[in-house]
Design a protein around this motif. Structure first.
Motif, PDB file in Angstrom:
ATOM      1  N   LYS A 100       0.947  -1.093  -0.006  1.00 54.77           N
ATOM      2  CA  LYS A 100       0.090  -0.142  -0.055  1.00 54.77           C
ATOM      3  C   LYS A 100       1.001   1.315   0.173  1.00 54.77           C
ATOM      4  O   LYS A 100       0.502   2.428  -0.612  1.00 54.77           O
ATOM      5  CB  LYS A 100      -0.924  -0.160   1.263  1.00 54.77           C
ATOM      6  CG  LYS A 100      -1.974  -1.212   1.181  1.00 54.77           C
ATOM      7  CD  LYS A 100      -2.626  -1.009   2.546  1.00 54.77           C
ATOM      8  CE  LYS A 100      -3.745  -2.250   2.396  1.00 54.77           C
ATOM      9  NZ  LYS A 100      -4.479  -2.172   3.782  1.00 54.77           N
ATOM     10  N   CYS A 158      -5.258  -7.684   5.341  1.00 61.68           N
ATOM     11  CA  CYS A 158      -6.387  -7.194   5.184  1.00 61.68           C
ATOM     12  C   CYS A 158      -6.471  -5.763   4.488  1.00 61.68           C
ATOM     13  O   CYS A 158      -5.525  -4.892   4.798  1.00 61.68           O
ATOM     14  CB  CYS A 158      -7.186  -7.148   6.811  1.00 61.68           C
ATOM     15  SG  CYS A 158      -8.901  -6.619   6.461  1.00 61.68           S
ATOM     16  N   GLU A 159      -7.329  -5.717   3.554  1.00 62.10           N
ATOM     17  CA  GLU A 159      -7.313  -4.433   2.687  1.00 62.10           C
ATOM     18  C   GLU A 159      -7.824  -3.388   3.685  1.00 62.10           C
ATOM     19  O   GLU A 159      -7.574  -2.205   3.258  1.00 62.10           O
ATOM     20  CB  GLU A 159      -8.449  -4.833   1.555  1.00 62.10           C
ATOM     21  CG  GLU A 159      -7.597  -5.564   0.239  1.00 62.10           C
ATOM     22  CD  GLU A 159      -6.680  -4.950  -0.291  1.00 62.10           C
ATOM     23  OE1 GLU A 159      -6.570  -3.836  -0.505  1.00 62.10           O
ATOM     24  OE2 GLU A 159      -5.373  -5.599  -0.480  1.00 62.10           O
ATOM     25  N   ASP A 160      -8.612  -3.487   4.544  1.00 62.40           N
ATOM     26  CA  ASP A 160      -9.033  -2.577   5.464  1.00 62.40           C
ATOM     27  C   ASP A 160      -8.121  -1.926   6.309  1.00 62.40           C
ATOM     28  O   ASP A 160      -7.787  -2.801   7.297  1.00 62.40           O
ATOM     29  CB  ASP A 160     -10.331  -3.289   6.188  1.00 62.40           C
ATOM     30  CG  ASP A 160     -10.919  -2.058   7.141  1.00 62.40           C
ATOM     31  OD1 ASP A 160     -10.487  -0.856   7.055  1.00 62.40           O
ATOM     32  OD2 ASP A 160     -12.219  -2.408   7.560  1.00 62.40           O
ATOM     33  N   ASP A 161      -7.750  -0.677   6.282  1.00 68.30           N
ATOM     34  CA  ASP A 161      -6.677  -0.257   7.223  1.00 68.30           C
ATOM     35  C   ASP A 161      -6.966  -0.026   8.411  1.00 68.30           C
ATOM     36  O   ASP A 161      -6.375   0.263   9.399  1.00 68.30           O
ATOM     37  CB  ASP A 161      -6.137   1.280   6.262  1.00 68.30           C
ATOM     38  CG  ASP A 161      -5.267   0.938   5.340  1.00 68.30           C
ATOM     39  OD1 ASP A 161      -4.492  -0.009   5.211  1.00 68.30           O
ATOM     40  OD2 ASP A 161      -5.128   1.862   4.556  1.00 68.30           O
ATOM     41  N   GLU A 162      -8.514   0.160   8.398  1.00 65.13           N
ATOM     42  CA  GLU A 162      -8.613  -0.027  10.238  1.00 65.13           C
ATOM     43  C   GLU A 162      -8.744  -1.279  11.041  1.00 65.13           C
ATOM     44  O   GLU A 162      -8.750  -1.089  12.345  1.00 65.13           O
ATOM     45  CB  GLU A 162     -10.305   0.431   9.958  1.00 65.13           C
ATOM     46  CG  GLU A 162     -10.611   1.792   9.334  1.00 65.13           C
ATOM     47  CD  GLU A 162      -9.904   2.896  10.191  1.00 65.13           C
ATOM     48  OE1 GLU A 162      -9.931   3.134  11.572  1.00 65.13           O
ATOM     49  OE2 GLU A 162      -9.326   3.747   9.418  1.00 65.13           O
ATOM     50  N   VAL A 163      -8.255  -2.329   9.986  1.00 66.03           N
ATOM     51  CA  VAL A 163      -8.107  -3.515  10.722  1.00 66.03           C
ATOM     52  C   VAL A 163      -6.756  -3.649  11.460  1.00 66.03           C
ATOM     53  O   VAL A 163      -5.861  -3.474  10.359  1.00 66.03           O
ATOM     54  CB  VAL A 163      -8.485  -4.792   9.735  1.00 66.03           C
ATOM     55  CG1 VAL A 163      -8.123  -6.253  10.697  1.00 66.03           C
ATOM     56  CG2 VAL A 163     -10.268  -4.751   9.632  1.00 66.03           C
ATOM     57  N   GLY A 207     -10.592  -3.907  15.268  1.00 67.25           N
ATOM     58  CA  GLY A 207     -11.186  -3.479  14.008  1.00 67.25           C
ATOM     59  C   GLY A 207     -12.070  -4.304  13.212  1.00 67.25           C
ATOM     60  O   GLY A 207     -12.707  -3.827  12.129  1.00 67.25           O
ATOM     61  N   ALA A 208     -11.867  -5.458  13.258  1.00 68.92           N
ATOM     62  CA  ALA A 208     -12.531  -6.678  12.397  1.00 68.92           C
ATOM     63  C   ALA A 208     -14.085  -6.876  12.919  1.00 68.92           C
ATOM     64  O   ALA A 208     -14.423  -6.568  14.026  1.00 68.92           O
ATOM     65  CB  ALA A 208     -11.906  -7.793  12.545  1.00 68.92           C
ATOM     66  N   LYS A 209     -14.920  -7.185  11.833  1.00 63.20           N
ATOM     67  CA  LYS A 209     -16.212  -7.311  11.947  1.00 63.20           C
ATOM     68  C   LYS A 209     -16.654  -8.496  11.325  1.00 63.20           C
ATOM     69  O   LYS A 209     -16.033  -9.161  10.195  1.00 63.20           O
ATOM     70  CB  LYS A 209     -17.192  -6.116  11.761  1.00 63.20           C
ATOM     71  CG  LYS A 209     -16.900  -5.526  10.559  1.00 63.20           C
ATOM     72  CD  LYS A 209     -17.745  -4.370  10.300  1.00 63.20           C
ATOM     73  CE  LYS A 209     -17.465  -3.436   9.081  1.00 63.20           C
ATOM     74  NZ  LYS A 209     -16.051  -2.815   8.845  1.00 63.20           N
ATOM     75  N   THR A 231     -15.543  -9.427   7.491  1.00 59.99           N
ATOM     76  CA  THR A 231     -14.193  -8.864   7.090  1.00 59.99           C
ATOM     77  C   THR A 231     -13.373 -10.222   6.431  1.00 59.99           C
ATOM     78  O   THR A 231     -13.327 -11.231   6.852  1.00 59.99           O
ATOM     79  CB  THR A 231     -13.422  -8.544   8.396  1.00 59.99           C
ATOM     80  OG1 THR A 231     -14.116  -7.380   9.149  1.00 59.99           O
ATOM     81  CG2 THR A 231     -12.015  -8.167   8.209  1.00 59.99           C
ATOM     82  N   GLU A 232     -12.735  -9.730   5.454  1.00 57.56           N
ATOM     83  CA  GLU A 232     -12.153 -10.814   4.612  1.00 57.56           C
ATOM     84  C   GLU A 232     -10.737 -10.772   4.907  1.00 57.56           C
ATOM     85  O   GLU A 232     -10.069  -9.744   4.888  1.00 57.56           O
ATOM     86  CB  GLU A 232     -12.361 -10.526   3.223  1.00 57.56           C
ATOM     87  CG  GLU A 232     -13.806 -11.087   2.710  1.00 57.56           C
ATOM     88  CD  GLU A 232     -13.965 -10.865   1.207  1.00 57.56           C
ATOM     89  OE1 GLU A 232     -13.023 -10.658   0.652  1.00 57.56           O
ATOM     90  OE2 GLU A 232     -15.100 -11.109   0.968  1.00 57.56           O
TER      91      GLU A 232
END
Length: 855
Positions: free
Chosen positions: A537, A814-819, A840-842, A845-846
């Motif tokens: 990233k 994880c693509e989500d930077d919040e995780v 931060g996962a829910k 979430t992949e």
């Protein structure tokens, strides 16, 4: 009329322009404090130097002159009062003009300046600051002193002549961006009398049951002959005393004696209480001015004493009678453009350090005396600070006016920082003694005639062993001063038995194997490292076209441009090819490979050196500071977290090695020759050694279980309790067992993975785990797991990972930077589930995974 004792920020309506360009017009500054690059970026007058190769297109900025100006309303100065303009930091060669009158000229970025402008203030005032090119002025100074033996590592000779952040000239991890501007606040102060400095010299008794604090206030001006000192903790007043000022009226001092003081500890060893010390000037019982400092009480010592059975002396830190194994890291400025580093970002960085189990951070000597928020974060989070003075990698000159400036710089910054309990050592420079050795400069340690040092070709010795030493002795006598890093009381800086060393024979130097770090130890290793690419990233962020950029591959010219280390292509390739099977494509897998390489390397260093922390009298290694924790721009470097605070995989392996309890295994092959006349071997034996490191302050009773698996089939070939009821003494490493690699039949040692588990005897809980693989890993026939699982736990707090065969280096993505992951890059063996904490996962979430041997 403004009352006496007001501070008016001069932070509005700032404008700037290029001073040496006739048709240049003033434009609004983007922020304040600021520097010219930030303002040019704001107005889109230069491209972002962090993107692509734009650094090359902005070099002209550092060679130009720039002017900043503002206007501000004046304030009437009461009779008997004065008005002072306080400049906390001007970068660097600045000429300051107030209402047409030159009031200040500066040549040192690190010195705060205060100018009496009482007679110069008007109802409306114009303040103009012109900044000359530090680069060009530096070269003029080099030419002015041709007899000095100029020479540097990194940057060029001009930087040695200029008291400015040395990394601005470029380093082997950073760009060359010569900044200028008002980089710290400017204030107008109006007062008749004020407290100009408040200090606290504290002493904690060896018993830890009592402490004394000598509080001293320096007073400027007149009109007050009394001062009250208050000491409070958590809002509760602990002690208070009112005293009169000295006969000269310039100082006042009191001593507080405390029973059962609340002591400040490094994190994990105790709390971090911070007392508030307040000094208040009084006149007829009215409060005129007050200053507050937050201080911590701790007994901090550098222990250098003979060892039980090895030559030389120890080098470790003891806080409140607790020897601390200082696993930690080195720190460079977190941005090339310092004014945009927010207070929150400093706290985020230090929180990352503490959460990574790193007890010490070294402020490197080529950057800056850091911003207050940095040290406040270290105080609050319990991270010890090794503070360098700002000299690095060169032979610094020593003409009289420069020495005077350096003395002012040292004293101003020691005064500003001395109240921070986190700072436990000051060092004179970074690698200047190593440069002296490399260049063959004169250094006779036995010669103690300081004035004679100035007549040698290494006059900088006078700076490190006279000016800086005297400043620390005068202002912070209870804090250790160390002339340089590395330094060992006049010994060769590579002498591993005394002082600290920088161990660069992995990566630089002789390019040793990281598996041999145990042979490359020192009493304290304050630098070592291995490069790795940053997050994909981060690479996408600096490529001009992001994911669509044609240079989005590891060996592209743009990616290479974002690695400033000489020979990085060869060195990365060398350590990769020696250890791993890898391919340059796709980019994601290559980045993973370099991060795995770095992670394995640094974990090896921490593990093997911490093994040598063996208790009283046997502190053969007292700490390891990895180069480096952070970056100043998006780059491939030795950092273990990149510019955007994205941890590399090494961050997690270091975190595991510095856990309260950890386990280590080393695998060694012993070859026995047939006889002394032949090289033919008749017997080859591969053995493992297992040890445990207990950094807690309690003795632990544990069981140790050893298991082994065939790496190809995943079959468990061994499972035994190697030790039962073993005591791991507090705060040291302990040898557990040596044994042959468990195999079904001789010759299969290269295909067996061995794991050791330390289990708390009382609770039956696993408290440490380590998986050892045959090396080099490139020879191992790694299997592609068919049942590799990485799933979010039911409560959403962890990713659970398992596989049917041994898998090396599973990295969860994880693509989500919040995780955010609390651990990563874990080794998986059959029959167990490894849990990685996640925030931060829910549900939904992949997660993706990478591992060694993955296509």
């Amino acid at each position: 009329m403004a009352p006496s004792g007001v501070i008016i920020p001069v932070d509005k309506n700032w404008e700037f322009k290029q001073a040496d360009k006739e048709d240049a017009e003033f434009l609004p500054a983007a922020q304040f404090p600021t520097n010219v690059h930030l303002d040019l970026l704001h107005h889109k007058l230069i491209p972002d130097p962090f993107i692509g190769k734009n650094e090359l297109d902005v070099q002209w900025v550092g060679e130009a002159q720039w002017v900043y100006k503002t206007s501000f309303s004046g304030a009437s100065v009461p009779e008997g009062a004065k008005a002072m303009l306080a400049f906390d930091g001007l970068d660097t060669f600045a000429t300051v003009v107030l209402n047409g009158k030159t009031i200040l000229e500066t040549d040192n970025m690190f010195i705060p300046e205060r100018v009496d402008v009482t007679s110069d203030l008007k109802e409306e005032n114009e303040l103009v600051i012109t900044f000359d090119s530090a680069y060009l002025r530096g070269w003029k100074l080099v030419e002015q002193y041709p007899d000095h033996k100029w020479g540097v590592w990194n940057g060029d000779n001009s930087r040695l002549a200029v008291r400015k952040a040395q990394y601005h000239w470029g380093w082997d991890w950073g760009p060359a961006l010569l900044t200028c501007g008002p980089w710290r606040p400017i204030n107008l102060e109006i007062y008749s009398t004020k407290i100009s400095d408040l200090s606290a010299e504290s002493t904690v008794d060896k018993s830890l049951k009592s402490a004394s604090i000598v509080a001293t206030a320096e007073i400027e001006g007149s009109g007050s002959d009394q001062i009250r000192f208050d000491l409070s903790l958590n809002g509760k007043l602990i002690a208070s005393e009112t005293t009169t000022t000295s006969s000269s009226g310039t100082t006042a001092s009191v001593t507080f004696h405390l029973d059962s003081p609340e002591l400040w500890y490094p994190f994990r060893y105790g709390p971090q209480p911070l007392y508030h010390l307040t000094a208040t000037l009084l006149s007829s019982s009215s409060e005129i001015h007050c200053v507050t400092k937050r201080i911590g009480l701790r007994r901090a010592l550098l222990i250098q004493r003979p060892l039980t059975d090895q030559p030389g002396t120890s080098f470790f830190f003891e806080v409140n009678n607790i020897p601390i194994y200082c696993g930690g890291s080195d720190w460079i400025p977190a941005d090339n453009f310092i004014p945009r580093i927010s207070r929150q970002k400093y706290f985020d960085w230090i929180k990352l350090v503490a959460e990574g189990n790193q007890f010490m951070i070294r402020v490197w000597g080529g950057g800056i005396y850091e911003q207050p928020a940095f040290y406040e974060a270290c105080d609050e989070l319990g991270v010890l600070v090794w503070q360098d003075f700002m000299f690095g990698c060169g032979n610094y000159p020593a003409w009289p006016s420069l020495l005077e400036s350096i003395d002012r710089e040292a004293r101003a910054n020691v005064k500003a920082l001395r109240h921070h309990p986190s700072i436990v050592i000051w060092a004179g420079n970074n690698e200047d003694y190593q440069y002296q050795e490399s260049a063959g400069l004169t250094y006779d340690y036995s010669n103690k005639d300081a004035e004679s040092w100035l007549k040698t070709d290494f006059p900088a010795r006078y700076i490190y062993e006279k000016i800086l030493s005297d400043a620390c002795s005068d202002l912070i006598p209870s804090v250790q001063y160390h002339p340089g890093s590395p330094w060992g009381a006049g010994r060769d800086t590579h002498d591993a038995t005394v002082g600290d060393i920088h161990q660069w024979n992995v990566w630089h130097g002789t390019q040793e194997k990281w598996q041999d770090f145990d042979k490359l130890s020192g009493r304290f290793v304050s630098e070592f490292g291995m490069q790795a690419f940053p997050s994909v990233k981060t690479i996408d962020a600096y490529l001009p076209l992001g994911k669509a950029d044609p240079d989005r591959y590891p060996q592209s010219s743009t990616v290479d441009f974002h690695n400033k280390a000489d020979g990085h292509e060869r060195r990365i390739a060398l350590y990769l090819v020696e250890n791993l099977r890898y391919a340059p494509d796709p980019l994601e897998q290559f980045v993973y490979s370099t991060q795995l390489m770095q992670a394995e390397c640094l974990a090896s260093a921490y593990r093997l050196w911490k093994r040598q922390w063996k208790g009283p009298g046997r502190e053969y290694n007292g700490g390891a500071l990895v180069w480096q924790i952070n970056d100043c721009w998006p780059v491939t470097s030795w950092s273990i977290a990149d510019f955007y605070l994205r941890p590399k995989m090494a961050y997690f392996t270091v975190k595991r090695e510095m856990a309260p309890v950890s386990c280590g295994i080393t695998r060694k092959t012993h070859k026995h020759p047939r006889d002394k006349y032949t090289r033919v071997y008749i017997d080859t034996k591969t053995q493992i050694e297992i040890w445990g490191s207990n950094l807690t302050l309690e003795n632990l009773t544990v069981d140790v279980v050893v298991k082994a698996w065939d790496v190809v089939t995943g079959e468990e070939v061994y499972s035994e309790k190697a030790k039962e009821g073993l005591e791991l003494p507090e705060n040291r490493s302990t040898e557990i067992v040596g044994m042959d690699v468990p195999v079904k039949q001789k010759g299969e040692e290269g295909k067996v993975v061995v794991a050791a588990y330390i289990i708390d005897k009382a609770g039956g809980k696993q408290i440490a785990r380590y998986v050892n693989w045959p090396e080099p890993l490139k020879y191992v026939h790694l299997q592609k797991p068919k049942e590799l699982k990485a799933v979010l736990s039911e409560d959403g707090t962890a990713v659970e990972i398992s596989a049917e065969v041994p898998v090396k280096g599973v990295a969860v993505e994880c693509e989500d930077d919040e995780v955010l992951f609390e651990d990563n890059l874990v080794d998986i063996v059959p029959g167990e589930v490894v849990r990685i904490g996640v925030k931060g996962a829910k549900k939904g979430t992949e997660f993706g995974v990478r591992y060694l041997g993955m296509n």
